[in-house]
Structure formats: C-alpha cells, structure tokens
Design an enzyme around this catalytic site. Sequence first.
Site, short mmCIF file in Angstrom:
data_model
loop_
_atom_site.label_atom_id
_atom_site.label_comp_id
_atom_site.label_asym_id
_atom_site.label_seq_id
_atom_site.Cartn_x
_atom_site.Cartn_y
_atom_site.Cartn_z
N CYS A 2 0.82 -1.20 0.00
CA CYS A 2 0.00 0.00 0.00
C CYS A 2 0.86 1.26 0.00
O CYS A 2 1.82 1.38 0.75
CB CYS A 2 -0.96 0.07 1.18
SG CYS A 2 -2.13 -1.26 1.21
N ARG A 27 4.39 -0.46 -4.41
CA ARG A 27 4.02 -0.89 -3.05
C ARG A 27 2.71 -1.68 -3.03
O ARG A 27 2.35 -2.27 -2.02
CB ARG A 27 3.87 0.32 -2.13
CG ARG A 27 5.13 1.13 -1.99
CD ARG A 27 4.90 2.29 -1.05
NE ARG A 27 4.64 1.83 0.29
CZ ARG A 27 5.58 1.58 1.20
NH1 ARG A 27 6.84 1.75 0.89
NH2 ARG A 27 5.25 1.16 2.40
N TRP A 75 -2.50 -2.97 -1.79
CA TRP A 75 -2.17 -4.40 -1.81
C TRP A 75 -3.12 -5.02 -0.79
O TRP A 75 -2.99 -4.80 0.41
CB TRP A 75 -0.71 -4.61 -1.41
CG TRP A 75 -0.26 -6.03 -1.48
CD1 TRP A 75 0.20 -6.67 -2.59
CD2 TRP A 75 -0.19 -6.99 -0.41
NE1 TRP A 75 0.55 -7.96 -2.27
CE2 TRP A 75 0.31 -8.18 -0.95
CE3 TRP A 75 -0.51 -6.94 0.95
CZ2 TRP A 75 0.51 -9.33 -0.17
CZ3 TRP A 75 -0.32 -8.08 1.72
CH2 TRP A 75 0.19 -9.26 1.15
N ASN A 99 -2.23 2.22 5.46
CA ASN A 99 -1.31 1.14 5.10
C ASN A 99 -1.04 0.36 6.38
O ASN A 99 -0.61 0.93 7.37
CB ASN A 99 0.00 1.74 4.56
CG ASN A 99 1.07 0.69 4.38
OD1 ASN A 99 0.77 -0.50 4.19
ND2 ASN A 99 2.32 1.10 4.44
N GLY A 100 -1.32 -0.94 6.36
CA GLY A 100 -1.09 -1.77 7.55
C GLY A 100 -2.25 -2.73 7.74
O GLY A 100 -3.02 -2.98 6.82
N GLU A 482 17.99 -18.20 -4.47
CA GLU A 482 17.57 -16.89 -4.96
C GLU A 482 17.23 -16.95 -6.45
O GLU A 482 16.25 -16.34 -6.91
CB GLU A 482 18.66 -15.85 -4.68
CG GLU A 482 18.41 -14.47 -5.27
CD GLU A 482 17.12 -13.81 -4.80
OE1 GLU A 482 16.48 -14.33 -3.87
OE2 GLU A 482 16.75 -12.79 -5.39
N LYS A 486 13.64 -15.82 -7.95
CA LYS A 486 13.53 -14.78 -8.97
C LYS A 486 12.67 -15.26 -10.13
O LYS A 486 11.78 -14.57 -10.60
CB LYS A 486 14.93 -14.45 -9.46
CG LYS A 486 15.32 -13.06 -9.70
CD LYS A 486 15.41 -12.06 -8.59
CE LYS A 486 14.33 -11.95 -7.60
NZ LYS A 486 14.64 -11.37 -6.35
N GLU A 489 8.89 -15.76 -9.07
CA GLU A 489 8.27 -14.50 -8.68
C GLU A 489 7.76 -13.69 -9.88
O GLU A 489 6.67 -13.14 -9.85
CB GLU A 489 9.33 -13.71 -7.91
CG GLU A 489 8.92 -12.40 -7.34
CD GLU A 489 10.06 -11.75 -6.56
OE1 GLU A 489 11.24 -12.05 -6.82
OE2 GLU A 489 9.76 -10.92 -5.70
N HIS A 505 17.15 -37.87 -3.96
CA HIS A 505 16.43 -38.40 -2.80
C HIS A 505 14.92 -38.17 -2.90
O HIS A 505 14.24 -38.15 -1.88
CB HIS A 505 17.00 -37.80 -1.51
CG HIS A 505 18.41 -38.24 -1.26
ND1 HIS A 505 18.76 -39.51 -0.89
CD2 HIS A 505 19.59 -37.57 -1.41
CE1 HIS A 505 20.07 -39.61 -0.78
NE2 HIS A 505 20.60 -38.43 -1.10
N LYS A 605 6.16 -4.47 -3.07
CA LYS A 605 7.59 -4.32 -2.81
C LYS A 605 7.93 -4.46 -1.34
O LYS A 605 8.85 -5.17 -0.97
CB LYS A 605 8.04 -2.96 -3.33
CG LYS A 605 9.51 -2.66 -3.13
CD LYS A 605 10.34 -3.47 -4.08
CE LYS A 605 11.83 -3.24 -3.90
NZ LYS A 605 12.60 -4.35 -4.51
C1 AGP Z 1 12.22 -10.54 -3.63
O1 AGP Z 1 12.38 -10.26 -4.96
C2 AGP Z 1 11.13 -9.90 -2.92
N1 AGP Z 1 10.69 -8.69 -3.36
C3 AGP Z 1 11.07 -10.17 -1.42
O2 AGP Z 1 11.40 -11.49 -1.19
C4 AGP Z 1 11.88 -9.24 -0.49
O3 AGP Z 1 13.24 -9.50 -0.62
C5 AGP Z 1 11.40 -9.45 0.96
O4 AGP Z 1 10.06 -9.12 1.05
C6 AGP Z 1 12.23 -8.69 1.96
O5 AGP Z 1 12.15 -7.32 1.75
P1 AGP Z 1 13.15 -6.34 2.49
O6 AGP Z 1 14.52 -6.63 1.97
O7 AGP Z 1 12.68 -4.97 2.12
O8 AGP Z 1 13.05 -6.61 3.96
#
Ligand code: AGP
Length: 610
Positions: A2, A27, A75, A99-100, A482, A486, A489, A505, A605
Amino acid sequence: MCGIIGYTGQNDSVPILIEGLKALEYRGYDSAGISVSKDNSIKTVKSKGRLDRLAEKIKQTGNIFGNCGIGHTRWATHGEPSDVNSHPHCAETLALVHNGIIENYAEIEEVLVGAGYTFESDTDTERAAKLIDMFYKKEHDPLYAIRKACRVIRGSYALGIIFNDIKDTIFATRKDSPLIVSKSDSGCLIASDIPAILGYTREYYRLGEGIIAKIEKSDITFYDENGDTTEATLEKINWNVEQAQKGGFPHFMLKEIHDEPDAVRKTLSPHMKDGLPYFDVPLLDTEKIASFDRIHIVACGTAMHAGIIGKTVIERLARIPVNVEIASEFRYRDPILGKNDLVILISQSGETADTLAALRHCKAEGVFTLAIVNVVGSSVAREADAVLYTGAGPEIAVASTKAYTVQCALLYLMAIRIALAANKISTGEAANLCASMLKTIPESIYDILSKNDVIRNIASRLVSCEHAFFIGRDMDASIATEASLKLKEISYIHSEAYAAGELKHGTISLVTDGTPVVALATVEKICEKTVSGIREVKSRGGYVIVATTPSLAEKYNIPYDSIIPLPEIPEFLLPFPLITSVQMLAYHVSALKGLDVDKPRNLAKSVTVE
Ligand code: AGP
C-alpha cells in the site's frame, strides 16, 4: 504494501496525487483511489485495477479538483480487490487512507454497530475511518478523535485523514508502518516513501511512532501522545530523481540489474579504509567480534537468501557458526539466543514487518543487533543497535536484484573483517581479498551484462515450461535459492532450488523429457559431484542449462544443452557474475512472456504487515 500520498498547497492536488501514486505503485497495485476536499465537502474516486484505470475514471467523472487531497494504491489484506474495498474509505465527516493491518477490526465493528454504524466494504480500514468519525462527532477535535481511535486500534497503521469541515488540512499518524511528511515550495506532502516526493523537495521528516502530524498548506505541526506539540528531525534525501526512473530501460528490473556494478562500488568503498574492511560501529571492534559465540542472520525473501550467502562465507573465512532464520518464524519458535551472540537483520526497505518484529524480539532478549539496510533512516535502521547501509540507491522493481547483490557484497566484506579479527586470515590476505572485490566484482558483472543476448536466447527455451529446477552445491546451492525465487516471482513458472546431491532423494521423479534444470557449477572442489547430478538429470531427459566458466566446463567435461559462460575470475568472487546471470535469465523469461516484470501478480515491494 500500500502506498499513501497526500498534498495540501497552492496547486490542484489531483495531478500531484496521481503522480505520487505512480511513484508508489510498486508498493501495491490491485486498486487505487483519491479523495479531494473542497468547500466543506470531500469527493472520492476509487477503482479496482491499475492506476491508469483510476486516472480514466477521474477523467470521466470530471469536476474533481481541490487544493487538498489524499490518495492510495492498494495491496489487499482484508477484502478482495474491488472498487468498494479500495481506499480512501469515507465516513460522514472524513476520508482516510491506511497502510497496515488492524487486527482487532471485528471488535471495533461491534462497538460501531452498537453506535448505529453500517459498512459498505470488507476492509479493516473502513472500521478505522468510522471509529475516528465516532470520536470526532463527540468533541469536534481531530487530534482527540485520532488519538482516541489509535488507543483502541491494535495492529499496524500509517494513516492519512482529511475532515470535510477542516479546510486544506491533512492529519497523519503511524505505528509500525512507514510515513514521511515534507514541505515543498508549493505545499506540504505526506507519503509512504521517498520516490513520491522526490520531484518536489530534497528534505523530509520521518513521522515518529504515535506522533500525529497536522499538515497545512505551508506548515507542519507535530503532536505527541499527550497532545503536546513536539519537534521532528529534518532529514535530507540522498537519492536523485534519475535514480528512481527507468533511464531508458524497458523495465526497472533491467535498469536495476545494470545498476549493480556501481551499487557494489558504492556499498564497498565507504566500508574500506587503507585497503582493509572498515566498519565504523563498536559492534564490529576486534574485541567485540572475538567475543561472539554465534551469529544469527534474520531476514525475509531475497534478503534472507543473501543471509545464506553470508553464512557460507562467514563460516568459511571466520569459522564462527552462523544460523540463518526466516524472520516470520524466528520469534515464534523461541530461538536460543546467547548473551554473546550477534543478530544481523537484513532488509532492503528496512520496513518489513516480520524483520522489524524479529529485531524487537532480539532487543527485548538483550542480544546485540546489527542491521544491513538500504533505506536510510528506515525503522529497522533506526531501531537496531548498529546499522550498515548498502549503497543500492532506490530499488523500485518488486523483484529485488541490486539490493541482493550489494547485501552479498557487504556480507563478504564483513566476513573478511570477522575473519581478520578472529585471526583466521592475515592482514595481507584480507587486503588482497578487498582489492580484488572492489575491482573484480563490478568488472565481472559488466561481463555478464554484455552477454545479454546469449542469456535471452536461453531464456526463450524456458518461456513455455511449467516447472524448472535450479541445482548446485556449496555456494552454488545458496545462490540457487535466490535464482529460483527470482524465476517464479516474475515468470509464474513453478521452480525449485535443490542441492544437486539431494535431487536423487525424491525430487528427481519430477524430471522428465525436456524439464529445464539450471545447474550452477562454480565450486571446483565439488565440480565432479555436481557433474554426477547433472548426468542423472540428463539421463532422465532433462534439458540442462549450466552456468559455469568455460575452463571448468572443459576440465570437468560438464554435460549441458545450453551454457551461460561466466568470466574467468577467482572462484571466491564467481558468485557475483553468477547472481547477475540468473537475475537476467529470470528477467528475460518474464519479459519474453510479456508479463508485467516490475509488478508481478499478488506481490508488493515492501511487506509492512505480518
Ligand atoms: C524478492 O524479490 C522480494 N521482493 C522479497 O522477497 C523481499 O526481498 C522481501 O520481502 C524482503 O524485503 P526487504 O529486503 O525490504 O526486507
């Protein structure tokens, strides 16, 4: 998670709100809305979907203008994305953006129903709006109403509120969700994050927890929890407008991958002195380091994956045990924390609710906390005992790339510092490692960027697949986690990361004709074993993409269908071009599929709710 924007000043607020929301769309982007006040009445326009739909609706509605307004991009937490669940939420006397998450919204609803209120939406936010409305009607005092409501509300919130009978004024408050306020030449603003105000001012105040700000056309007043006026510290913005723009690239993600060489330099240089690691925090004094029994690294998502790299390199160089923990699990599993332990919290945004909660848990337990954070002055940065900043600059794409790369680089440097303090390496060795990091990491990333076409060709092979695997051993297994995140995602391809030796396994049963398996092979001591894993995959018809150096490929006769050739650099630094290469691979798959690379579905984000 948000985005909030608000403006009051000499100009029409509507274009400023829309521009601000555009800058905050990363956001949250499932719906958006604005409320504008004029002549003792508030007009609200809201729409499900992306911002352009809201802009279109505003155009169609016509006649929406005014010098004071608030906006929101959402969001969803409570209630599906829909026009009615979008913010702002209105009550008789006010409009509000949030936001929250309000945890006790059901209790609040009960009180409000008792007072005769009814509800249009499924959101917790509408309950908050009507609670403030109820208190406002009692005393006609906005500060009293907001304070009273905040005493009832449990959960996290950043709130922006306009009242229909208070001209040109926005009220804002927050708890555990970020909010900044700022003055510009033409008026005052509130926002969830810096990119929304970059075009207007270079200075801002970060609103303190529990503080209420009264924002007028040319004045901001802060009130503490007792209603007394209080001061806030003016902070300078160290980013520029260009850094938060695409700079000619089709997507922020690609631009941010290209930022990596420079971001690595900006992260490492301030933490080196006389060719050695230099951290100006007492927590990393030689004596202090020598007293650490264990290190815990706590973070979420990509930042947690950087922690896994940190564990590998700290344990290797300094021989100190390191646990890596997912922040959302950490405090609930009653972790064993010793008085001589160090907890490192990693976060790009510094506002991730789970990471912040883990930090607060550690502080309550009396354990030393060190934050590695990108956003200056963010909550994690301010609350930790010490902070080291990464120099990634603004990261806008939801998929984190440059932030991860610089987190890894900084963890490498810390590992060298800790190893030096623990007498595990000599000063000469440390100096050599530092010099080679500063030069070779940026150069090797440039090398990978120049292989864009090779990687895009390989990506085209993945576009139509439903599943993919990333395998590797040792450091390569850490990077595979990672690489896999990526890809899934942003491309919506189901993908899993496996230590190459673990595949047999169970999971290898999923490998059939043409299943893509990306094998990361940069660790020479275990290359033969990785090759065995690759052969097992090939014998089951898997399509193998290998990321390795040409010399390792030849020496170990690595079988593959496609190869991402990594530069011939010391093995210790190979993770960096490898990281960039798998980020590029994921990027191209998503772009070739025609997906919204920077705003993948269901995500946001900065995750400021637990
Ligand atoms: C990864 O591409 C994500 N956007 C997500 O996993 C992100 O790294 C995670 O939410 C942590 O965010 P931060 O580094 O702002 O704490």
